[in-house]
Design a protein around this motif. Structure first.
Motif, PDB file in Angstrom:
ATOM      1  N   ALA A 204       0.836  -1.204   0.000  1.00  0.00           N
ATOM      2  CA  ALA A 204       0.000   0.000   0.000  1.00  0.00           C
ATOM      3  C   ALA A 204       0.870   1.254   0.000  1.00  0.00           C
ATOM      4  O   ALA A 204       0.544   2.260  -0.648  1.00  0.00           O
ATOM      5  CB  ALA A 204      -0.934  -0.006   1.202  1.00  0.00           C
ATOM      6  N   THR A 205       1.986   1.213   0.711  1.00  0.00           N
ATOM      7  CA  THR A 205       2.909   2.346   0.713  1.00  0.00           C
ATOM      8  C   THR A 205       3.527   2.541  -0.664  1.00  0.00           C
ATOM      9  O   THR A 205       3.665   3.674  -1.147  1.00  0.00           O
ATOM     10  CB  THR A 205       4.017   2.141   1.758  1.00  0.00           C
ATOM     11  N   LEU A 206       3.903   1.424  -1.321  1.00  0.00           N
ATOM     12  CA  LEU A 206       4.458   1.528  -2.670  1.00  0.00           C
ATOM     13  C   LEU A 206       3.429   2.136  -3.627  1.00  0.00           C
ATOM     14  O   LEU A 206       3.773   2.957  -4.486  1.00  0.00           O
ATOM     15  CB  LEU A 206       4.889   0.160  -3.178  1.00  0.00           C
ATOM     16  N   ALA A 207       2.175   1.734  -3.465  1.00  0.00           N
ATOM     17  CA  ALA A 207       1.116   2.276  -4.321  1.00  0.00           C
ATOM     18  C   ALA A 207       0.915   3.769  -4.063  1.00  0.00           C
ATOM     19  O   ALA A 207       0.721   4.551  -5.007  1.00  0.00           O
ATOM     20  CB  ALA A 207      -0.184   1.517  -4.076  1.00  0.00           C
ATOM     21  N   THR A 208       0.978   4.169  -2.807  1.00  0.00           N
ATOM     22  CA  THR A 208       0.825   5.579  -2.474  1.00  0.00           C
ATOM     23  C   THR A 208       1.939   6.406  -3.097  1.00  0.00           C
ATOM     24  O   THR A 208       1.694   7.477  -3.679  1.00  0.00           O
ATOM     25  CB  THR A 208       0.818   5.775  -0.948  1.00  0.00           C
ATOM     26  N   ALA A 209       3.165   5.922  -2.995  1.00  0.00           N
ATOM     27  CA  ALA A 209       4.291   6.635  -3.599  1.00  0.00           C
ATOM     28  C   ALA A 209       4.107   6.779  -5.101  1.00  0.00           C
ATOM     29  O   ALA A 209       4.370   7.845  -5.685  1.00  0.00           O
ATOM     30  CB  ALA A 209       5.597   5.903  -3.281  1.00  0.00           C
TER      31      ALA A 209
END
Length: 255
Positions: A204-209
């Motif tokens: 989810a963090t990778l997607a947010t970035a």
């Protein structure tokens, strides 16, 4: 969930991580039915709130557009019509991979050439085999660049290096791709390594970035540039020098 055909297979690997394996003839040459199949696979993925997409292929990742098919279409007076069945679909796929709100990882072996390089340019992470190479071939064949060579690659490596690459029609090796930042890892087993990159990380963090980098303004600019590539391709495809370039490109293969 699994979907398969002679052209690709689509499998939910685990927890929303999708695996798209390309398996079309002639090293995944970008023909209309194959591109439509990729587009349909993306339709399915996008309905599932994916956490990641891993794209793999065979011993060559993608050979780009089928020059022989373009050649026959141009000789029949159907060059632009055939291009209209190929190029805008490729451009749509490049844009959708870039805009997908989840990391896209590719595992590539062997050749990745012409418009097929759009998959690499649109990926967030790339794991390549030591045999991997990338070459545009546009200056040799006569096509206008597509697949993001002028629309997306400059975002990745800069405008100057992108233009020089196209003008020199240079073949970039595994080491070159690493140095340019287009490949994050080199592995003898790129497929396994690609999946391992998604272990023990917060997807989810990778997607947010990714969505912060590729915001609406940047995606709109990419869309305009991809459309400009498409129009330039239409203008070049029926030119006499393009037919001459295709003839010279195909002659050694026919011999």
């Amino acid at each position: 969930m699994t979907q398969g055909s002679d052209l690709l297979s689509l499998t939910e690997h685990r927890d929303g991580i999708w695996h798209m394996k390309l398996s079309a003839p002639r090293a995944n040459a970008l023909e209309p039915v194959f591109l439509d199949t990729i587009r349909a696979a993306l339709d399915q993925i996008e309905t599932t709130a994916p956490s990641a997409l891993v794209m793999t292929a065979g011993r060559n990742f993608c050979s780009g557009g089928d020059v022989a098919r373009f050649f026959e279409a141009v000789k029949a007076g159907q060059g632009k019509a055939y291009a209209q069945s190929v190029v805008p679909v490729l451009q749509e796929i490049v844009l959708r991979l870039t805009a997908l709100p989840a990391p896209v990882v590719i595992a590539a072996r062997g050749a990745n050439t012409g418009g097929g390089c759009g998959f690499l340019f649109a990926s967030d992470l790339a794991v390549i085999h030591p045999t991997s190479f990338v070459q545009p071939y546009y200056a040799r064949v006569g096509f206008a660049p597509d697949g993001g060579w002028t629309a997306l690659l400059p975002e990745r490596i800069g405008a100057g290096p992108s233009l020089a690459w196209l003008q020199e029609d240079a073949r970039k090796s595994c080491a070159d791709l690493r140095a340019l930042g287009l490949a994050s890892h080199v592995s003898d087993t790129p497929e396994a390594k690609a999946f391992s990159l998604l272990d023990d990380v917060n997807l989810a963090t990778l997607a947010t970035a990714k969505t912060l980098v590729w915001d609406a303004e940047r995606l709109a600019r990419l869309d305009r540039r991809l459309k400009a590539e498409t129009e330039a391709f239409y203008q070049r495809i029926d030119q006499p020098d393009t037919l001459k370039g295709m003839t010279a490109f195909l002659s050694p293969q026919e011999a």
